[in-house]
Each structure stands twice: as C-alpha cells, then as structure tokens.
Design an enzyme around this catalytic site. Structure first.
Site, short mmCIF file in Angstrom:
data_model
loop_
_atom_site.label_atom_id
_atom_site.label_comp_id
_atom_site.label_asym_id
_atom_site.label_seq_id
_atom_site.Cartn_x
_atom_site.Cartn_y
_atom_site.Cartn_z
CD GLN A 176 8.08 -4.89 -33.51
OE1 GLN A 176 7.41 -5.49 -34.33
NE2 GLN A 176 7.56 -4.19 -32.52
CG ASP A 208 3.58 -6.69 -26.34
OD1 ASP A 208 2.43 -6.48 -26.72
OD2 ASP A 208 4.53 -6.92 -27.10
CG LEU A 213 9.02 -14.29 -23.65
CD1 LEU A 213 7.78 -13.55 -24.09
CD2 LEU A 213 9.19 -14.21 -22.13
CD GLU A 250 -0.97 -8.64 -26.23
OE1 GLU A 250 -1.53 -8.08 -27.18
OE2 GLU A 250 0.26 -8.82 -26.18
#
Length: 558
Positions: A176, A208, A213, A250
C-alpha cells in the site's frame, strides 16, 4: 444520480440516527459464489430498517487485490466485480433512501494498492508525472520518526522497488504505497474521487487513516497542519456541492489531537471517539466508571453544535490500545486476553461478545451507553446477535467472518458450500451459527437481538432528546454506577449503568425543574422508586436504565 428521497438539508441529521458498519464481502451473498455483494446488502435492507438503523457505513467495495480487506484500492472509480457493479450501488442507495436509510462509503485517501495503475506508471518511469504522486528515496532513511502501523508485519516504512530503482514510502503494508499530498494533482484527483461517489448517491464518507497524509522530516508525520487544510477543502466541497453529506474522521490520536479534527466546525462533521473506546472496557474490568465520566467531561465541551462524536465498541480493525498507559494496557490484556491468543499490532483482534465472555448483559450495557451519548453510535455487523470470531484466521480477519443469518450449514450467508465462503464460519460452540443467528433470535422476544431492537427503537422515538448536544453528569461518589442526564426541551432522560458484577442501589437527587413523574423507557435489570432523597434506583449486575422525566414549566406570571 439516484433520486434522493431524504431531506438532505436536515441539520446534523447524523446525531439522530444509529450507524451500522458492514463488510459487503461478508454480509450477504446473492449469487452463490461464496462472496458477499451489493445485491446481498439490498436483500437485507428491511432487516436493517427493522433493527432501527438510520445509516449504513459500507467498508471498501472498490476494485482491489484484497490484500488488506479492500483498503488496498487498485481503481478508485469502479466497484470490485466480485461485489457488484456501479448500477448495483445506485440501486442499493435508492432503495435505502426509500426506507429512510442513508449510505456512506470509505474514503481511503492515504494510500493505494501497489497494483494501482498510478503506482505502476510511477515505478516504471522516473520522468512520468505520476512519479511525483508517491514518495521515493535512494536511502530509505527519511521520516525516521514515523512509526510503522503494523509492527511485526512491517519493519520499515520504506520498501525497495527493483523496477523503480528506489525505495517507496508506505505507512501501512508494503503493498500500500502512500500518496504524496505535496503534489497538487494528487489533492485534485482525490477530491474528484469523492465527487464521483457522492454524485452516485453516497451520503458521505468515513475517512480512513486521516492523520497520516502529510510527511515532514523531523516530525512523527501525523496530524500536521496541511492534513487539516486538505480535509477542510474536502468538507467545503461536499457541503457546497452535495449538501447534507457527512464526513467522519478515523483519527486514533491523543485527546487534543483528536478534538482538533472538528476545527470549530470547519473540518469533520464527526470524529470517531478513540479516546473513549478503550476506557469503556477498562471501566468494565475495574468495575468503576469514573474514568468514562472523566473522558466525557474532557471531550464533550467545545464540540461545535453542528458536529458530533462517533461512538463505537468494535469495528473491522483490532481493538487499538495506542492511547492507553503501560499499566492500563497490562490490565486490559490481563482481563480481555488471558490466554494471550488475540493480541496483534497494537491491540486485540476480538469481537465484542467474546471480549466480554459471551455475556449478553455486558453487551447490552455498553451498547445502551453509546446509544445514549451526545453524538452518533456506530454498531458493527453481527454484534447485535452476539457473533463470535475465529482466532485461527490471519491478521484482523477473526472478526470479519460471514454474517450469521440462519443455522444452515452456510449460515444463510450464501447458497455456496461452507468451504467456498469468502472466509470460514465461526466454529466456537458458544458462537457458531447454530447458536447465534438472526432467524432464531427473531423468534425469541427477549433475545439479544430483541433487546437491541428495543434499544434502537426507543432511541429513535426520543431522537429529539438523544440527538441534542446537552449532557450533564451525575456525581454518584464511589458507586460503580455511571449516571448522566440528557436534557431536552420538555423532557429529560436519566441514564444509569451498573459496571459491577453485583446488584447496586443508590439515589439521584432531582432538580426542581424535573417533575416527579418518571417513565422508564428501557430497563436492563432495574427497578426504581421515588422518595425523600430523590430517585431511588436498584440495578442488577451490569444493569442499566433510561428514565424519562417531564420538565416542570415555570410558573405563570401573576
């Protein structure tokens, strides 16, 4: 775009409804291939309506290699063909809206699958514009303060890619790769992803891995100012272009970091209440609810009136212990994992019922608590019937087994044989489909499912009170009982919860504004009388009650 039959401009509608989290892959298989699908969810909408659900959170249904339960997306603009089609989603949303149920999806913005065309293009060509969509390094030494999210499974946030000739950064699994939000095209593309699904009828997103980020050298790479800036942009777009949609965060962080995601009403409509969740279970272990009241008093004030907390007991991930002390963690593991078989990453991979030893009274106590708090309760599929788990499955899959609809060999989840199901069924004799299933519990008025339906029905009938932001704690001294008032305009509800294993009695003084004419709304092993000391209650072990009091009108002017 599907026709919406709900009033999308209802302010803070999410505070008045109960959310239900479900895995499309594990909920209901409509075509007999052993994998749950969107038509299967459609087939069970009446069940959700009758349960009292007002909104459904669908776990990722996008195209994926399914190496992380769909959180590794390989195409942001399609439904995974094993789960259905975009037309199936539109049909589901329209049918849900017709029943007064909203549908939200998962906005997975931190990372993509390594099979995603964006990443494949980036790794093949250093000159491609897509190269800047990801984070690359010649050494794999940058961002050393960023912790790995899956300790034991990943030893580093950097993985060498032979084709790219560089390391790429991933906060989660190596499959990922993280997106690079310093690239304007990434931010624009993810806004377009959100628009795409909102235009197809979704009523919002649970977001999520929100804090991660943005990456900055010399920091822990979490909750940085630019993270807030991006989600402010997402929310502004949603509220402007798709009024009535909702954004849920979240963000498993400390209390100050978590509260900051409301940002005075400019960022998230709802934030998952990670600070409260482990404290509920610790309070149950200690038979002392004071820590719960302390957390609520620290986190309820200051929440913008148009926003609210999202409460949960369990979900599709491990029960995370990232925000508890070392002593609290030791207590948690001693009480909830005595056999040392369920610990993973930074928590426990167990469902709600096995955590509390299959005790329906404890399940109901905790559920009745989150249903009564200011904000929005989230239930996890199957917890309403006391579903169990399978600790022999890898990763966090123990709590992601197929929904148990009947006692049939494939649990009514599918017409396929049990050995062809997307995941094996629960086999523990205390939780197997032959013991815990919807069909059998629907036939028993006082089953766990029956009690759950009653709780949701009562909350819905009194949404004008439970949907408000007001909360007043009751000081009961050293009692193992948690008490609080939910004040309304014409009525107030007194909520009491016994965290001990023994029956408890006590008194709650009544304010002059409250009439001495109580109506018991729900009772989980309780009785009460009125006396000189006020409201005298008796609660059985793990008992609870919601009691309605009319508010005394002020005397008429002479």
């Amino acid at each position: 775009m599907s026709a919406r039959r709900l009033d999308l401009r209802t302010p803070a509608w999410f505070r008045r409804v109960v959310f239900y989290e479900l895995s499309v892959r594990s909920f209901r298989d409509s075509n007999g291939d052993g994998v749950g699908d969107l038509p299967g969810v459609l087939d069970r909408l009446d069940y959700l309506r009758d349960l009292g659900v007002g909104a459904v959170w669908l776990l990722p249904f996008y195209r994926s290699p399914w190496r992380d339960d769909g959180y590794d997306i390989s195409d942001h603009y399609s439904v995974d063909p094993r789960l259905g089609t975009i037309d199936d989603l539109a049909t589901l949303v329209e049918a849900a809206h017709a029943r007064g149920i909203r549908i939200i999806g998962d906005f997975v913005s931190n990372h993509v699958s390594d099979q995603h065309p964006w990443f494949q293009e980036a790794r093949r060509d250093r000159g491609s514009p897509r190269r800047a969509w990801f984070l690359w390094s010649d050494t794999g030494k940058e961002f050393s303060r960023a912790r790995t999210m899956f300790p034991g499974a990943e030893t580093s946030n950097w993985t060498w890619d032979e084709l790219a000739g560089q390391y790429y950064f991933h906060r989660f699994f190596a499959s990922q790769p993280d997106l690079n939000y310093d690239t304007p095209a990434v931010r624009a593309e993810m806004l377009n992803v959100a628009r795409f699904w909102l235009a197809r009828g979704l009523d919002g997103f649970r977001c999520d891995a929100v804090p991660y980020l943005i990456k900055r050298e010399g920091t822990a790479c979490q909750s940085l100012p630019e993270v807030h800036q991006f989600f402010q942009e997402v929310r502004a777009m949603m509220h402007s272009e798709f009024p009535g949609t909702v954004l849920v965060a979240e963000a498993n962080q400390t209390v100050p970091e978590t509260v900051a995601y409301f940002d005075q009403g400019r960022e998230f409509d709802m934030v998952m209440h990670f600070p409260l969740m482990p404290n509920l279970f610790l309070a149950l272990a200690e038979k002392n609810p004071r820590r719960v009241l302390d957390v609520l008093r620290a986190t309820l004030p200051g929440v913008p009136p148009e926003c609210g907390w999202a409460y949960f007991l369990r979900n599709h991930d491990e029960l995370t212990l990232g925000q508890v002390s070392a002593d609290e963690r030791a207590l948690f593991l001693r009480f909830y994992d005595p056999a040392h078989g369920s610990e993973i990453y930074n928590g426990l991979r167990r469902r709600l019922a096995p955590l509390v030893g299959g005790d329906d009274s404890s399940v109901l106590l905790l559920t009745a608590l989150i249903l009564a708090l200011p904000g929005s309760p989230f239930l996890y599929y199957g917890d309403e019937i006391g579903m169990g788990d399978r600790l022999d499955l890898p990763d966090r899959d123990p709590g992601r087994t197929p929904m148990q609809w009947t006692a049939d060999p494939s649990a009514g989840f599918s017409s396929a044989p049990a050995d062809r199901l997307t995941r094996p069924l629960v086999t523990d004799p205390a939780y197997a489909p032959s013991v815990r299933n919807v069909a059998d519990e629907e036939r028993v008025p006082f089953s766990l499912l029956g009690h759950m339906r009653n709780l949701l029905r009562v909350r819905g009938a009194h949404a004008a009170i439970f949907g408000r932001e007001r909360f007043v704690g009751v000081d009961l001294g050293e009692s193992p009982v948690l008490g609080f008032w939910r004040p309304g305009a014409e009525y107030e509800v007194l909520c009491l919860y016994n965290f001990s294993e023994e029956p408890v009695a006590g008194d709650v003084p009544l304010a002059p504004s409250v009439w001495a004419a109580p109506v018991e709304l729900v009772r989980g092993g309780s009785s009460s009388t009125l006396g000189d000391a006020g409201y005298h209650f008796r609660l059985s072990r793990r008992g609870f009650s919601w009691t309605l009091f009319p508010v005394r009108s002020p005397p008429a002017a002479a």
